[in-house]
Design an enzyme around this catalytic site. Structure first.
Site, PDB file in Angstrom:
ATOM      1  N   LYS A  22      -9.508   0.523  11.274  1.00  0.00           N
ATOM      2  CA  LYS A  22      -8.344   0.931  12.083  1.00  0.00           C
ATOM      3  C   LYS A  22      -7.584   2.049  11.382  1.00  0.00           C
ATOM      4  O   LYS A  22      -7.229   3.048  11.997  1.00  0.00           O
ATOM      5  CB  LYS A  22      -7.415  -0.277  12.284  1.00  0.00           C
ATOM      6  CG  LYS A  22      -6.024   0.095  12.775  1.00  0.00           C
ATOM      7  CD  LYS A  22      -5.117  -1.096  12.947  1.00  0.00           C
ATOM      8  CE  LYS A  22      -4.419  -1.585  11.711  1.00  0.00           C
ATOM      9  NZ  LYS A  22      -3.231  -0.836  11.296  1.00  0.00           N
ATOM     10  N   ASN A  23      -7.329   1.871  10.087  1.00  0.00           N
ATOM     11  CA  ASN A  23      -6.465   2.824   9.390  1.00  0.00           C
ATOM     12  C   ASN A  23      -7.145   4.160   9.095  1.00  0.00           C
ATOM     13  O   ASN A  23      -6.501   5.096   8.635  1.00  0.00           O
ATOM     14  CB  ASN A  23      -5.896   2.190   8.114  1.00  0.00           C
ATOM     15  CG  ASN A  23      -4.890   1.102   8.454  1.00  0.00           C
ATOM     16  OD1 ASN A  23      -4.466   0.984   9.605  1.00  0.00           O
ATOM     17  ND2 ASN A  23      -4.515   0.298   7.469  1.00  0.00           N
ATOM     18  N   ARG A  92       3.427   2.049  14.479  1.00  0.00           N
ATOM     19  CA  ARG A  92       3.979   2.803  13.357  1.00  0.00           C
ATOM     20  C   ARG A  92       3.161   4.089  13.097  1.00  0.00           C
ATOM     21  O   ARG A  92       3.708   5.152  12.809  1.00  0.00           O
ATOM     22  CB  ARG A  92       3.948   1.877  12.130  1.00  0.00           C
ATOM     23  CG  ARG A  92       4.021   2.534  10.795  1.00  0.00           C
ATOM     24  CD  ARG A  92       5.425   2.860  10.391  1.00  0.00           C
ATOM     25  NE  ARG A  92       5.418   3.755   9.250  1.00  0.00           N
ATOM     26  CZ  ARG A  92       6.490   4.240   8.675  1.00  0.00           C
ATOM     27  NH1 ARG A  92       7.675   3.937   9.132  1.00  0.00           N
ATOM     28  NH2 ARG A  92       6.392   5.051   7.651  1.00  0.00           N
ATOM     29  N   CYS A 116       9.034  -2.408  12.589  1.00  0.00           N
ATOM     30  CA  CYS A 116       9.724  -2.577  11.304  1.00  0.00           C
ATOM     31  C   CYS A 116       9.366  -3.926  10.706  1.00  0.00           C
ATOM     32  O   CYS A 116      10.102  -4.489   9.910  1.00  0.00           O
ATOM     33  CB  CYS A 116      11.237  -2.479  11.493  1.00  0.00           C
ATOM     34  SG  CYS A 116      11.798  -0.800  11.435  1.00  0.00           S
ATOM     35  N   ARG A 121      10.798   1.014   6.911  1.00  0.00           N
ATOM     36  CA  ARG A 121       9.652   1.900   6.645  1.00  0.00           C
ATOM     37  C   ARG A 121      10.094   3.335   6.904  1.00  0.00           C
ATOM     38  O   ARG A 121       9.781   3.923   7.937  1.00  0.00           O
ATOM     39  CB  ARG A 121       8.447   1.501   7.497  1.00  0.00           C
ATOM     40  CG  ARG A 121       7.928   0.119   7.107  1.00  0.00           C
ATOM     41  CD  ARG A 121       6.762  -0.333   7.935  1.00  0.00           C
ATOM     42  NE  ARG A 121       5.522   0.339   7.596  1.00  0.00           N
ATOM     43  CZ  ARG A 121       4.367   0.086   8.208  1.00  0.00           C
ATOM     44  NH1 ARG A 121       4.308  -0.809   9.149  1.00  0.00           N
ATOM     45  NH2 ARG A 121       3.267   0.731   7.855  1.00  0.00           N
ATOM     46  N   PRO A 122      10.844   3.920   5.951  1.00  0.00           N
ATOM     47  CA  PRO A 122      11.376   5.261   6.180  1.00  0.00           C
ATOM     48  C   PRO A 122      10.274   6.319   6.233  1.00  0.00           C
ATOM     49  O   PRO A 122       9.146   6.067   5.812  1.00  0.00           O
ATOM     50  CB  PRO A 122      12.284   5.488   4.966  1.00  0.00           C
ATOM     51  CG  PRO A 122      11.841   4.528   3.929  1.00  0.00           C
ATOM     52  CD  PRO A 122      11.190   3.383   4.636  1.00  0.00           C
ATOM     53  N   ILE A 123      10.625   7.506   6.752  1.00  0.00           N
ATOM     54  CA  ILE A 123       9.653   8.610   6.795  1.00  0.00           C
ATOM     55  C   ILE A 123      10.214   9.818   6.050  1.00  0.00           C
ATOM     56  O   ILE A 123       9.835  10.955   6.312  1.00  0.00           O
ATOM     57  CB  ILE A 123       9.249   8.979   8.250  1.00  0.00           C
ATOM     58  CG1 ILE A 123      10.498   9.245   9.119  1.00  0.00           C
ATOM     59  CG2 ILE A 123       8.382   7.901   8.873  1.00  0.00           C
ATOM     60  CD1 ILE A 123      10.162   9.934  10.429  1.00  0.00           C
ATOM     61  N   ASP A 124      11.156   9.555   5.119  1.00  0.00           N
ATOM     62  CA  ASP A 124      11.798  10.657   4.392  1.00  0.00           C
ATOM     63  C   ASP A 124      10.797  11.550   3.657  1.00  0.00           C
ATOM     64  O   ASP A 124      10.932  12.776   3.646  1.00  0.00           O
ATOM     65  CB  ASP A 124      12.850  10.093   3.416  1.00  0.00           C
ATOM     66  CG  ASP A 124      12.258   9.035   2.487  1.00  0.00           C
ATOM     67  OD1 ASP A 124      11.458   8.205   2.957  1.00  0.00           O
ATOM     68  OD2 ASP A 124      12.582   9.040   1.291  1.00  0.00           O
ATOM     69  N   ASP A 308      -2.443  -4.969   2.078  1.00  0.00           N
ATOM     70  CA  ASP A 308      -2.923  -5.496   3.359  1.00  0.00           C
ATOM     71  C   ASP A 308      -3.789  -6.751   3.189  1.00  0.00           C
ATOM     72  O   ASP A 308      -4.055  -7.450   4.172  1.00  0.00           O
ATOM     73  CB  ASP A 308      -3.728  -4.419   4.111  1.00  0.00           C
ATOM     74  CG  ASP A 308      -2.860  -3.254   4.537  1.00  0.00           C
ATOM     75  OD1 ASP A 308      -1.624  -3.393   4.534  1.00  0.00           O
ATOM     76  OD2 ASP A 308      -3.415  -2.195   4.865  1.00  0.00           O
ATOM     77  N   ILE A 330       4.596  -3.112  -2.538  1.00  0.00           N
ATOM     78  CA  ILE A 330       4.556  -1.974  -1.603  1.00  0.00           C
ATOM     79  C   ILE A 330       5.614  -2.110  -0.510  1.00  0.00           C
ATOM     80  O   ILE A 330       6.337  -1.164  -0.222  1.00  0.00           O
ATOM     81  CB  ILE A 330       3.145  -1.817  -0.971  1.00  0.00           C
ATOM     82  CG1 ILE A 330       2.054  -1.778  -2.050  1.00  0.00           C
ATOM     83  CG2 ILE A 330       3.075  -0.575  -0.083  1.00  0.00           C
ATOM     84  CD1 ILE A 330       2.080  -0.593  -2.980  1.00  0.00           C
ATOM     85  N   ARG A 400      -3.890  -6.002  17.151  1.00  0.00           N
ATOM     86  CA  ARG A 400      -3.712  -4.612  16.714  1.00  0.00           C
ATOM     87  C   ARG A 400      -4.753  -4.229  15.670  1.00  0.00           C
ATOM     88  O   ARG A 400      -5.028  -3.051  15.469  1.00  0.00           O
ATOM     89  CB  ARG A 400      -2.305  -4.406  16.123  1.00  0.00           C
ATOM     90  CG  ARG A 400      -1.204  -4.421  17.161  1.00  0.00           C
ATOM     91  CD  ARG A 400       0.159  -4.130  16.529  1.00  0.00           C
ATOM     92  NE  ARG A 400      -0.013  -3.258  15.401  1.00  0.00           N
ATOM     93  CZ  ARG A 400       0.454  -3.475  14.177  1.00  0.00           C
ATOM     94  NH1 ARG A 400       1.187  -4.535  13.935  1.00  0.00           N
ATOM     95  NH2 ARG A 400       0.226  -2.630  13.204  1.00  0.00           N
TER      96      ARG A 400
END
Ligand code: EPZ
Length: 419
Positions: A22-23, A92, A116, A121-124, A308, A330, A400
């Site tokens: 998937k990833n 996400r 969330c 889970r920021p995207i900075d 995971d 993580i 998912r």
């Protein structure tokens, strides 16, 4: 609302063919946007997240069709550069379409992605890296507007504060068609990054160093389509191995990425299971009772123990002889499955990022709600080993990431139904 009904206590044994990752599949589907001609992707897992990615492709004007596990993506006509909030919220990983759209069209409008469930889970890091590449970004009310003044981002040197998988993918996607060269320092080294780069190279991109911490990308004007096979899913592999080990069974896993699974296999082996690997096969024979893992299991970026796989191994170790200790480094909220495991009889204490698991003699069937994808899979494992009947609801989380998990369990002799 669908549920899984599981009657536990069966020893699982048999052979499984591992699904595609998937990833890997999600960023590669996004990357196909960068091509001028059709892409054919084999070994795409049939998952709700994969179908969500295909809806995003459709929304920007690309055709995407599936025949069994093969997707054909025609990125010829990108007619729209805005992705709706509704589609962005579905998963996400929708955020990786930001880099791909910038690479393709030099602009995009996206929103803060959904999901969330593992904590903030920021995207900075994604945004600051893209800004460094000359992308002008404004954020208002969760809507992110991105544009490149000249229509193309500019290659530059980027140092990530943490080897974020998603930020590394977004920079790669933006950089392959940018003007000039990009260097990513402290890049994520996950195997799925190498798979994305393998796909992009097959499309004509110039990328070197993936799999290491320093990735070098020479921008190209255009990429072409290609035919590509998605790598096997190392986390689904870790899930089925943990499940069979916990049931005291035996498994032959084929189409497995044995080298990429080594950080997980080396820990699983400490439970007393016999594990043999050859090319793309893993053979596992479980011990009569699993032993606790003596060393603390610390989740780390690859090649450390994968976050995971933490929940699924914890489910197996909740029945082991002795005490195992996990340290989650993580994500902030990745122990949400422990409530359900405790309800089933597991002895787990969570103290911040540490979880202490004292192996129980037995687990008991119970009703539980999947909290997130891997946490849901952990509940399935506990239910398979528990005495009696369990009902697992909110299985949309499990769908998912696992292609027909109930069929895989039944194939191995387990009793699991979807109702
Ligand atoms: C990917 O998520 C995976 N998802 C996750 O798998 C996986 O758990 C994770 O990598 C770590 O291996 C996909 O590939 C689709 P990150 P991603 O950016 O990219 C923080 C599963 O179960 N961070 O490496 O979101 C972040 O909050 C899923 O299949 C920032 O602070 O992971 C987290 O604590 C779940 N700022 C850490 O870094 C940023 O800008 C790692 O996140 C980005 C990340």
């Amino acid at each position: 609302m669908q549920k899984f009904i599981i009657t536990g206590g069966k020893r699982l044994s048999g052979e499984l063919v591992l699904q595609g990752s998937k990833n890997s599949c999600l960023p590669i589907m996004a990357a196909s946007l960068l091509c001028s001609s059709e892409c054919t992707l084999h070994s795409c897992p049939k998952l709700t997240d994969v179908y969500a990615a295909s809806r995003i492709l459709n929304c920007v004007g690309c055709k995407c069709s599936f025949s069994e596990n093969t997707a054909v993506i025609d990125p010829g006509n990108v007619s729209c550069t805005a992705i709706s909030e509704e589609l962005m919220r579905e998963m996400r990983s929708s955020i990786i379409f930001m880099g791909a759209m910038l690479g393709r069209a030099g602009e995009c409008i996206v929103s803060v992605p959904g999901g969330c469930e593992l904590g903030p889970r920021p995207i900075d890091m994604h945004l600051s890296a893209l800004r460094k590449m000359g992308v002008e970004i404004t954020e208002t009310g969760g809507i992110i507007r991105c544009r490149t003044p000249s229509g193309r981002a500019k290659g530059t040197r980027i140092s990530l504060a943490f080897p974020s998988v998603g930020a590394t993918e977004n920079v790669i996607l933006c950089a392959v068609t940018a003007e000039g060269d990009t260097v990513i320092n402290n890049a994520a080294r996950e195997p799925e990054i190498c798979d994305l780069c393998g796909f992009l190279r097959a499309c004509g991109a110039d990328i070197a160093g993936d799999g290491g911490s320093r990735i070098l990308i020479k921008g190209k004007q255009q990429l072409h389509g290609c035919e590509y096979t998605i790598m096997p899913d190392r986390i689904a592999g870790a899930t089925y191995l943990s499940m069979v080990a916990a049931s005291k069974g035996e498994l032959i896993l084929t189409n497995a990425c044995t080298a990429e699974m080594e950080p997980f296999l080396s820990v699983l082996e400490q439970t007393g299971c016999s594990i043999y690997t050859s090319d793309d096969r893993i053979y596992l024979r479980s011990a009569a009772r699993l032993k606790a893992v003596r060393d603390r299991i610390r989740t780390m970026p690859h090649p450390g123990f994968p976050t995971d796989a933490q929940a699924v191994l914890m489910a197996a170790l909740s029945l082991a002889d002795g005490t195992s200790v996990f340290e989650e480094n993580i994500f902030d909220c990745r122990y949400r499955h422990t409530g359900a495991l405790i309800k089933m009889g597991a002895d787990i204490q969570v103290l911040g990022k540490v979880a202490v698991v004292k192996g129980a003699e037995r687990l008991f069937g119970a009703a539980a709600e999947a909290t997130d994808l891997r946490g849901g899979a952990a509940m399935v494992i506990a239910a398979i080993c528990a005495e009696g009947r369990s009902e697992i609801s909110r299985i949309c989380h499990i769908d998912r990431g696992y292609e027909k998990i109930e069929e895989a369990v039944r194939l191995l002799g387990g009793d699991m139904r979807r109702v």
